[in-house]
Scaffold this motif. Sequence first.
Motif, PDB file in Angstrom:
ATOM      1  N   ALA A 438       0.830  -1.209   0.000  1.00  0.00           N
ATOM      2  CA  ALA A 438       0.000   0.000   0.000  1.00  0.00           C
ATOM      3  C   ALA A 438       0.862   1.255   0.000  1.00  0.00           C
ATOM      4  O   ALA A 438       0.519   2.263  -0.645  1.00  0.00           O
ATOM      5  CB  ALA A 438      -0.932  -0.001   1.209  1.00  0.00           C
ATOM      6  N   GLN A 439       1.977   1.217   0.712  1.00  0.00           N
ATOM      7  CA  GLN A 439       2.852   2.380   0.746  1.00  0.00           C
ATOM      8  C   GLN A 439       3.585   2.568  -0.581  1.00  0.00           C
ATOM      9  O   GLN A 439       3.845   3.696  -1.010  1.00  0.00           O
ATOM     10  CB  GLN A 439       3.858   2.240   1.890  1.00  0.00           C
ATOM     11  CG  GLN A 439       3.249   2.389   3.259  1.00  0.00           C
ATOM     12  CD  GLN A 439       2.617   3.761   3.454  1.00  0.00           C
ATOM     13  OE1 GLN A 439       3.212   4.782   3.107  1.00  0.00           O
ATOM     14  NE2 GLN A 439       1.406   3.784   3.987  1.00  0.00           N
ATOM     15  N   ILE A 440       3.950   1.472  -1.241  1.00  0.00           N
ATOM     16  CA  ILE A 440       4.559   1.583  -2.570  1.00  0.00           C
ATOM     17  C   ILE A 440       3.598   2.281  -3.517  1.00  0.00           C
ATOM     18  O   ILE A 440       3.972   3.206  -4.259  1.00  0.00           O
ATOM     19  CB  ILE A 440       4.918   0.185  -3.115  1.00  0.00           C
ATOM     20  CG1 ILE A 440       5.932  -0.506  -2.201  1.00  0.00           C
ATOM     21  CG2 ILE A 440       5.463   0.278  -4.540  1.00  0.00           C
ATOM     22  CD1 ILE A 440       6.194  -1.960  -2.573  1.00  0.00           C
ATOM     23  N   GLU A 441       2.335   1.868  -3.480  1.00  0.00           N
ATOM     24  CA  GLU A 441       1.352   2.416  -4.401  1.00  0.00           C
ATOM     25  C   GLU A 441       0.981   3.851  -4.043  1.00  0.00           C
ATOM     26  O   GLU A 441       0.709   4.668  -4.934  1.00  0.00           O
ATOM     27  CB  GLU A 441       0.126   1.516  -4.433  1.00  0.00           C
ATOM     28  CG  GLU A 441       0.465   0.119  -4.956  1.00  0.00           C
ATOM     29  CD  GLU A 441      -0.721  -0.767  -5.208  1.00  0.00           C
ATOM     30  OE1 GLU A 441      -0.635  -1.609  -6.112  1.00  0.00           O
ATOM     31  OE2 GLU A 441      -1.734  -0.613  -4.489  1.00  0.00           O
ATOM     32  N   THR A 442       0.999   4.190  -2.774  1.00  0.00           N
ATOM     33  CA  THR A 442       0.754   5.572  -2.368  1.00  0.00           C
ATOM     34  C   THR A 442       1.823   6.486  -2.930  1.00  0.00           C
ATOM     35  O   THR A 442       1.531   7.579  -3.450  1.00  0.00           O
ATOM     36  CB  THR A 442       0.713   5.676  -0.839  1.00  0.00           C
ATOM     37  OG1 THR A 442      -0.393   4.927  -0.347  1.00  0.00           O
ATOM     38  CG2 THR A 442       0.585   7.132  -0.395  1.00  0.00           C
ATOM     39  N   ARG A 443       3.081   6.037  -2.872  1.00  0.00           N
ATOM     40  CA  ARG A 443       4.177   6.851  -3.387  1.00  0.00           C
ATOM     41  C   ARG A 443       4.157   6.954  -4.909  1.00  0.00           C
ATOM     42  O   ARG A 443       4.529   7.968  -5.474  1.00  0.00           O
ATOM     43  CB  ARG A 443       5.515   6.284  -2.903  1.00  0.00           C
ATOM     44  CG  ARG A 443       5.774   6.549  -1.419  1.00  0.00           C
ATOM     45  CD  ARG A 443       6.915   5.701  -0.875  1.00  0.00           C
ATOM     46  NE  ARG A 443       7.387   6.155   0.419  1.00  0.00           N
ATOM     47  CZ  ARG A 443       6.778   5.921   1.564  1.00  0.00           C
ATOM     48  NH1 ARG A 443       5.649   5.234   1.569  1.00  0.00           N
ATOM     49  NH2 ARG A 443       7.259   6.376   2.695  1.00  0.00           N
ATOM     50  N   LEU A 444       3.714   5.880  -5.581  1.00  0.00           N
ATOM     51  CA  LEU A 444       3.605   5.912  -7.038  1.00  0.00           C
ATOM     52  C   LEU A 444       2.379   6.702  -7.504  1.00  0.00           C
ATOM     53  O   LEU A 444       2.359   7.234  -8.614  1.00  0.00           O
ATOM     54  CB  LEU A 444       3.499   4.495  -7.590  1.00  0.00           C
ATOM     55  CG  LEU A 444       4.751   3.621  -7.578  1.00  0.00           C
ATOM     56  CD1 LEU A 444       4.390   2.194  -7.991  1.00  0.00           C
ATOM     57  CD2 LEU A 444       5.827   4.177  -8.508  1.00  0.00           C
ATOM     58  N   GLY A 445       1.356   6.731  -6.672  1.00  0.00           N
ATOM     59  CA  GLY A 445       0.111   7.373  -7.063  1.00  0.00           C
ATOM     60  C   GLY A 445      -0.741   6.520  -7.982  1.00  0.00           C
ATOM     61  O   GLY A 445      -1.652   7.028  -8.656  1.00  0.00           O
ATOM     62  N   ARG A 446      -0.471   5.214  -8.014  1.00  0.00           N
ATOM     63  CA  ARG A 446      -1.194   4.281  -8.889  1.00  0.00           C
ATOM     64  C   ARG A 446      -0.860   2.854  -8.457  1.00  0.00           C
ATOM     65  O   ARG A 446       0.063   2.645  -7.667  1.00  0.00           O
ATOM     66  CB  ARG A 446      -0.776   4.475 -10.346  1.00  0.00           C
ATOM     67  CG  ARG A 446       0.714   4.263 -10.585  1.00  0.00           C
ATOM     68  CD  ARG A 446       1.038   4.129 -12.045  1.00  0.00           C
ATOM     69  NE  ARG A 446       2.470   4.035 -12.292  1.00  0.00           N
ATOM     70  CZ  ARG A 446       3.198   2.935 -12.151  1.00  0.00           C
ATOM     71  NH1 ARG A 446       2.612   1.817 -11.759  1.00  0.00           N
ATOM     72  NH2 ARG A 446       4.492   2.946 -12.407  1.00  0.00           N
ATOM     73  N   PRO A 447      -1.573   1.857  -8.988  1.00  0.00           N
ATOM     74  CA  PRO A 447      -1.180   0.466  -8.706  1.00  0.00           C
ATOM     75  C   PRO A 447       0.234   0.188  -9.209  1.00  0.00           C
ATOM     76  O   PRO A 447       0.637   0.673 -10.270  1.00  0.00           O
ATOM     77  CB  PRO A 447      -2.213  -0.360  -9.479  1.00  0.00           C
ATOM     78  CG  PRO A 447      -3.395   0.544  -9.622  1.00  0.00           C
ATOM     79  CD  PRO A 447      -2.836   1.927  -9.754  1.00  0.00           C
ATOM     80  N   ALA A 448       0.997  -0.606  -8.452  1.00  0.00           N
ATOM     81  CA  ALA A 448       2.369  -0.929  -8.843  1.00  0.00           C
ATOM     82  C   ALA A 448       2.400  -1.962  -9.962  1.00  0.00           C
ATOM     83  O   ALA A 448       3.397  -2.057 -10.692  1.00  0.00           O
ATOM     84  CB  ALA A 448       3.144  -1.452  -7.636  1.00  0.00           C
ATOM     85  N   PHE A 449       1.351  -2.739 -10.114  1.00  0.00           N
ATOM     86  CA  PHE A 449       1.272  -3.787 -11.131  1.00  0.00           C
ATOM     87  C   PHE A 449      -0.172  -4.223 -11.243  1.00  0.00           C
ATOM     88  O   PHE A 449      -0.989  -3.938 -10.356  1.00  0.00           O
ATOM     89  CB  PHE A 449       2.158  -4.993 -10.766  1.00  0.00           C
ATOM     90  CG  PHE A 449       2.046  -5.409  -9.324  1.00  0.00           C
ATOM     91  CD1 PHE A 449       0.962  -6.155  -8.882  1.00  0.00           C
ATOM     92  CD2 PHE A 449       3.002  -5.024  -8.396  1.00  0.00           C
ATOM     93  CE1 PHE A 449       0.843  -6.520  -7.546  1.00  0.00           C
ATOM     94  CE2 PHE A 449       2.891  -5.375  -7.057  1.00  0.00           C
ATOM     95  CZ  PHE A 449       1.807  -6.123  -6.636  1.00  0.00           C
ATOM     96  N   ASP A 450      -0.501  -4.903 -12.326  1.00  0.00           N
ATOM     97  CA  ASP A 450      -1.857  -5.447 -12.455  1.00  0.00           C
ATOM     98  C   ASP A 450      -1.855  -6.943 -12.735  1.00  0.00           C
ATOM     99  O   ASP A 450      -2.914  -7.545 -12.932  1.00  0.00           O
ATOM    100  CB  ASP A 450      -2.669  -4.698 -13.524  1.00  0.00           C
ATOM    101  CG  ASP A 450      -1.915  -4.495 -14.818  1.00  0.00           C
ATOM    102  OD1 ASP A 450      -0.952  -5.253 -15.063  1.00  0.00           O
ATOM    103  OD2 ASP A 450      -2.279  -3.585 -15.586  1.00  0.00           O
ATOM    104  N   VAL A 451      -0.677  -7.553 -12.745  1.00  0.00           N
ATOM    105  CA  VAL A 451      -0.522  -8.995 -12.872  1.00  0.00           C
ATOM    106  C   VAL A 451       0.233  -9.494 -11.651  1.00  0.00           C
ATOM    107  O   VAL A 451       1.233  -8.880 -11.247  1.00  0.00           O
ATOM    108  CB  VAL A 451       0.259  -9.367 -14.150  1.00  0.00           C
ATOM    109  CG1 VAL A 451       0.520 -10.868 -14.200  1.00  0.00           C
ATOM    110  CG2 VAL A 451      -0.491  -8.906 -15.393  1.00  0.00           C
ATOM    111  N   THR A 452      -0.221 -10.577 -11.045  1.00  0.00           N
ATOM    112  CA  THR A 452       0.491 -11.148  -9.898  1.00  0.00           C
ATOM    113  C   THR A 452       0.778 -12.624 -10.151  1.00  0.00           C
ATOM    114  O   THR A 452       0.054 -13.298 -10.888  1.00  0.00           O
ATOM    115  CB  THR A 452      -0.313 -11.016  -8.587  1.00  0.00           C
ATOM    116  OG1 THR A 452      -1.542 -11.740  -8.713  1.00  0.00           O
ATOM    117  CG2 THR A 452      -0.608  -9.575  -8.271  1.00  0.00           C
ATOM    118  N   PHE A 453       1.838 -13.093  -9.498  1.00  0.00           N
ATOM    119  CA  PHE A 453       2.274 -14.484  -9.628  1.00  0.00           C
ATOM    120  C   PHE A 453       2.439 -15.055  -8.233  1.00  0.00           C
ATOM    121  O   PHE A 453       3.069 -14.441  -7.362  1.00  0.00           O
ATOM    122  CB  PHE A 453       3.606 -14.551 -10.378  1.00  0.00           C
ATOM    123  CG  PHE A 453       4.128 -15.955 -10.582  1.00  0.00           C
ATOM    124  CD1 PHE A 453       3.737 -16.699 -11.676  1.00  0.00           C
ATOM    125  CD2 PHE A 453       5.006 -16.532  -9.673  1.00  0.00           C
ATOM    126  CE1 PHE A 453       4.205 -17.994 -11.873  1.00  0.00           C
ATOM    127  CE2 PHE A 453       5.481 -17.820  -9.848  1.00  0.00           C
ATOM    128  CZ  PHE A 453       5.080 -18.550 -10.956  1.00  0.00           C
TER     129      PHE A 453
END
Length: 547
Positions: A438-453
Amino acid sequence: MTASVTDLLLDLIRTHLGDEEIGPDDDFYAMGGDSLTALRVVTEAQGRGLSVSLRDLLYYPTARDLAAHLEQANTEQAGAGQSLGAAASGAAGPARAGLLDPVDRALVPDAVTEAVPASALQVGMIYLCEASGDPELYHSRTGWRTRAAFDEKLFREALTTVSRRHPALRTSFDLGTFSVPVQLVWAEVEPRLTVEPADQDGPHTAAELARRWSAEQVKRPFDWSGAPLLRCHVVTERDSFQVALSCDHAIADGWGLGRMIVDLLTVYDALLRGVAPDLPELPATAHQDFAAAEAAALASPEAAEFWRAEADVPVLLIDPGVRTAAANAVGQHAFGLEPELLEALRSAARRSGASLKAFVLGVHAWTLGAWLGRDQDIVTGVVVSTRPETADSDLVVGLYLNTLPMRFVRTARSWAELAGDAMTAERRSMPHRAFPLAQIETRLGRPAFDVTFNYTDFHLYEGLGNLTALRADGWWVEGKPSFPFRVDFEVEGLEGGSRVVVDFDPDLVDPNQAEHYAELYRQALAAAAEDPSAPAQLPSVSRAVRA
């Protein structure tokens, strides 16, 4: 001293991988090691007096190299008056003081035995469930048949024993009383157990009744402010019984829920035989250690910058402006992994000097590039374990996961090189794995990725084979991912054996395109298994057109 340390480490590796043929120069991960097995090797080595970490084993994955590294570290520490053993004893775990401030501690109810800050993932799960209004989200459900007579008194005793053993099963959450969201562990809770007999002459089998109960649970969202956040239902038959569990994912990941099931059946087996259950002692501070590690990661500018750089490229599939907070991943494509293919993949991973997880993750990254017509800057989310480096923390029920971005700069490489890239990425990210998504995405201002493995190998269920008064079979698992496109590589899964499952949100990802990815991945796995040193390609690849 190096020789004796090498022997000690080699003995631990052989023991935990169950292979006496492993030599001092064999790579732990290439020989079948995974993150949870590594945790046991490392914590047992610490118990033998060695100052070793999971990161050390990642960077020095052979017994000989790891022993040499520890010898060098010991020499460097000698000037400070430390030895291998002293360094180990001085690094017993992160400081836990001050997890709650004095004002908050004064508000903790008397009936609560433990109160620690809820993790960012737990808070995020609760928020998404509330915001989405989707009762199926983060609502884990599983069940099986137990081949033994059902004794309600003994089964309830077993469930109570396991509840008292694992704090997570006595947990509730308070998001408003304290200055931070808090996880509360209550001294005693009454397990939620319901029992119904199968109708011998009715239209539904016991298994169908158990699945019907599971479906009804979706309509009953958990009240996360009240413990326990687990329900158990039993449907009795003449010589066996069906068990169904409904669990809030915020208290247990897949491994943790499996641990709870194994403990439950182990205790019930002992009670049926009239003997005392024999379960190993649990570490007392696993969740506090994790909470402290997460707090330290949040305070680290290095961790924040590391993840910003890892994810600072465009996402693969979906315009962030149209993506909802939680996906509705109800679409699915799956294919089985034949034993011959799985063994060929293991062999290819060993020849590449990589873990099976890293090898199939590298193949996944290449498949994404081929699918989308990109051969660089492929970022996929990867589910990682965040269990603390505390002895026996793999025995604890809890939520110790994170999903973090992994960046493949180029995919025009050999299969073995892609596996090596995945191993390198895992080593680099190890110190920062507790940093919340959540903190990564807050700093990016968007989702960090849309595919997960997600790679799973829940070998803990193998312990059920040692039980003598009962057997468990007929497993099933239900739940919904929160990401729009998720790939699960399952090794010897309970429900379908070894397989790949692709879950997706059909409103965000074209079902035909999702099927195309699954077919490309199936073909790519076969090609990589045949010759890992070959350039990553298929004889013929029709590329998807990005919508």
